[in-house]
Design a protein around this motif. Structure first.
Motif, PDB file in Angstrom:
ATOM      1  N   GLU A  73      -2.933   6.812  -7.881  1.00 27.72           N
ATOM      2  CA  GLU A  73      -1.738   6.870  -6.533  1.00 27.72           C
ATOM      3  C   GLU A  73      -1.670   5.464  -6.182  1.00 27.72           C
ATOM      4  O   GLU A  73      -2.649   4.454  -6.431  1.00 27.72           O
ATOM      5  CB  GLU A  73      -3.015   7.923  -5.442  1.00 27.72           C
ATOM      6  CG  GLU A  73      -2.821   7.944  -3.873  1.00 27.72           C
ATOM      7  CD  GLU A  73      -4.044   7.758  -2.977  1.00 27.72           C
ATOM      8  OE1 GLU A  73      -3.830   8.653  -1.817  1.00 27.72           O
ATOM      9  OE2 GLU A  73      -4.555   9.068  -4.012  1.00 27.72           O
ATOM     10  N   ASP A  75      -1.074   3.057  -2.284  1.00 27.40           N
ATOM     11  CA  ASP A  75      -0.230   3.153  -0.512  1.00 27.40           C
ATOM     12  C   ASP A  75       0.954   2.360  -0.950  1.00 27.40           C
ATOM     13  O   ASP A  75       2.026   1.974  -1.755  1.00 27.40           O
ATOM     14  CB  ASP A  75      -1.045   1.518  -0.671  1.00 27.40           C
ATOM     15  CG  ASP A  75      -1.151   1.312   1.039  1.00 27.40           C
ATOM     16  OD1 ASP A  75      -2.183   2.255   2.058  1.00 27.40           O
ATOM     17  OD2 ASP A  75      -0.573   0.585   0.861  1.00 27.40           O
ATOM     18  N   PRO A  76       1.126   3.068  -0.055  1.00 26.93           N
ATOM     19  CA  PRO A  76       2.567   2.853   0.533  1.00 26.93           C
ATOM     20  C   PRO A  76       3.290   1.521   0.749  1.00 26.93           C
ATOM     21  O   PRO A  76       4.747   1.730  -0.257  1.00 26.93           O
ATOM     22  CB  PRO A  76       2.575   3.690   1.982  1.00 26.93           C
ATOM     23  CG  PRO A  76       1.742   4.906   1.993  1.00 26.93           C
ATOM     24  CD  PRO A  76       0.670   4.341   1.139  1.00 26.93           C
ATOM     25  N   LEU A  77       2.434   0.898   0.886  1.00 25.64           N
ATOM     26  CA  LEU A  77       2.887  -0.454   1.266  1.00 25.64           C
ATOM     27  C   LEU A  77       3.032  -1.214  -0.417  1.00 25.64           C
ATOM     28  O   LEU A  77       4.513  -1.640  -0.654  1.00 25.64           O
ATOM     29  CB  LEU A  77       2.333  -1.704   2.271  1.00 25.64           C
ATOM     30  CG  LEU A  77       2.322  -2.576   2.217  1.00 25.64           C
ATOM     31  CD1 LEU A  77       3.646  -2.930   2.603  1.00 25.64           C
ATOM     32  CD2 LEU A  77       1.557  -3.650   3.018  1.00 25.64           C
ATOM     33  N   GLU A  79       4.244   0.725  -2.789  1.00 31.26           N
ATOM     34  CA  GLU A  79       4.870   1.425  -3.776  1.00 31.26           C
ATOM     35  C   GLU A  79       5.700   0.641  -3.434  1.00 31.26           C
ATOM     36  O   GLU A  79       7.121   0.659  -4.344  1.00 31.26           O
ATOM     37  CB  GLU A  79       5.037   2.092  -3.437  1.00 31.26           C
ATOM     38  CG  GLU A  79       5.960   3.538  -3.599  1.00 31.26           C
ATOM     39  CD  GLU A  79       5.212   4.889  -3.511  1.00 31.26           C
ATOM     40  OE1 GLU A  79       5.931   6.103  -4.916  1.00 31.26           O
ATOM     41  OE2 GLU A  79       4.951   5.175  -2.975  1.00 31.26           O
ATOM     42  N   LYS A  80       6.427   0.289  -1.824  1.00 32.98           N
ATOM     43  CA  LYS A  80       7.374  -0.117  -1.299  1.00 32.98           C
ATOM     44  C   LYS A  80       7.797  -1.527  -2.123  1.00 32.98           C
ATOM     45  O   LYS A  80       8.773  -2.161  -2.207  1.00 32.98           O
ATOM     46  CB  LYS A  80       7.291   0.042  -0.163  1.00 32.98           C
ATOM     47  CG  LYS A  80       8.764  -1.226   0.748  1.00 32.98           C
ATOM     48  CD  LYS A  80       8.881  -0.800   2.121  1.00 32.98           C
ATOM     49  CE  LYS A  80      10.162  -1.690   3.276  1.00 32.98           C
ATOM     50  NZ  LYS A  80       9.613  -2.316   4.325  1.00 32.98           N
ATOM     51  N   LYS A  99      -5.834   3.578  -7.300  1.00 29.05           N
ATOM     52  CA  LYS A  99      -5.740   3.921  -6.323  1.00 29.05           C
ATOM     53  C   LYS A  99      -5.220   2.447  -6.228  1.00 29.05           C
ATOM     54  O   LYS A  99      -6.337   1.102  -5.539  1.00 29.05           O
ATOM     55  CB  LYS A  99      -6.099   4.542  -4.225  1.00 29.05           C
ATOM     56  CG  LYS A  99      -4.874   4.302  -3.968  1.00 29.05           C
ATOM     57  CD  LYS A  99      -5.732   4.879  -2.338  1.00 29.05           C
ATOM     58  CE  LYS A  99      -4.648   5.193  -1.256  1.00 29.05           C
ATOM     59  NZ  LYS A  99      -4.785   5.238  -0.276  1.00 29.05           N
TER      60      LYS A  99
END
Length: 247
Positions: A73, A75-77, A79-80, A99
């Protein structure tokens, strides 16, 4: 015993082990911090299997991007940004999940605001590795215009030999995201035209060992304000600790 660590190669320059061991003493917790100096990221699964008490680890050069495929997994940040510098290990019975997070951006933004105050000078980012992605994300979030500088020509980037007097005077914030100048190679620095710097320039070096790099010295000689990466490391380390011990 709870175990934490740092993944990278090499790790002779890393401050994390000493920082966290001092933190364990201050908090009076029984824990250990290990250096996972792996010459190949492919050795990570074996290392994780051996270290069953591991709760989390930092990620540094050159694995901030390469570690991502090994995560369950992200974290969205992170990943961005496309870069991870902190991994939380989540255990549920026999199941273990990894994660990834990016705390570099937090450490950078907070330390940068302390350095430049309310100013929002246009910035040059020296280097295009994993660390530079967090820096770019942090600048973008603060509304600061930036351009990358790389050794190889890329769209919308400068190469070092393209840096003219006009470019240097237009971009007043210059951030070194390359490892140049790091101990034991203190006699190296990014190849920029330092003679065009002045008192309105801000030089931020992510390198923290030595405390004053050659990049910073050359900037200071021209009147530029300088800042190293130690405060950023302290801030992101505290954020890592918070993530690793989140319930």
């Amino acid at each position: 015993m709870n175990t934490y660590g740092i993944l990278g190669y090499p790790l002779g320059h890393s401050f994390s082990k000493k920082y966290f061991e001092e933190k364990f003493d201050q908090l009076q917790v029984e824990a250990e911090f290990l250096n996972f100096e792996l010459p190949s990221i492919q050795e990570l699964p074996k290392t994780l299997k051996e270290k069953t008490e591991l709760k989390g680890f930092c990620v540094t050069i050159p694995y901030k991007e390469e570690v991502i495929p090994f995560l369950d997994e992200i974290d969205p940040l992170a990943e961005k940004l496309g870069a991870v510098n902190s991994v939380q290990i989540i255990k549920n019975g026999e199941h273990t999940r990894l994660k990834g997070f990016n705390t570099d951006i937090y450490g950078f933004q907070e330390s940068l605001k302390e350095f430049i105050g309310e100013k929002r000078p246009k910035a040059l980012i020296l280097g295009t590795g994993g660390a530079s992605k967090a820096i770019a994300g942090g600048l973008e979030d603060l509304g600061i215009e930036y351009r990358f500088v790389s050794r190889k020509a890329q769209p919308n980037q400068f190469t070092y030999d393209q840096l003219t007097k006009e470019i240097i005077q237009y971009f007043k914030l210059i951030i070194n995201c390359s490892p140049l100048g790091t101990f034991p190679k203190e006699d190296t620095c990014p190849c920029i035209p330092y003679k065009h710097l002045g008192e309105k320039h801000f030089l931020y070096d992510l390198v923290y060992n030595p405390a004053e790099t050659l990049f910073m010295k050359k900037g200071a000689e021209q009147g530029a304000k300088t800042h190293n990466g130690l405060k950023m490391l302290h801030l992101q380390a505290e954020k890592n600790w918070e993530i690793w011990n989140a319930k």
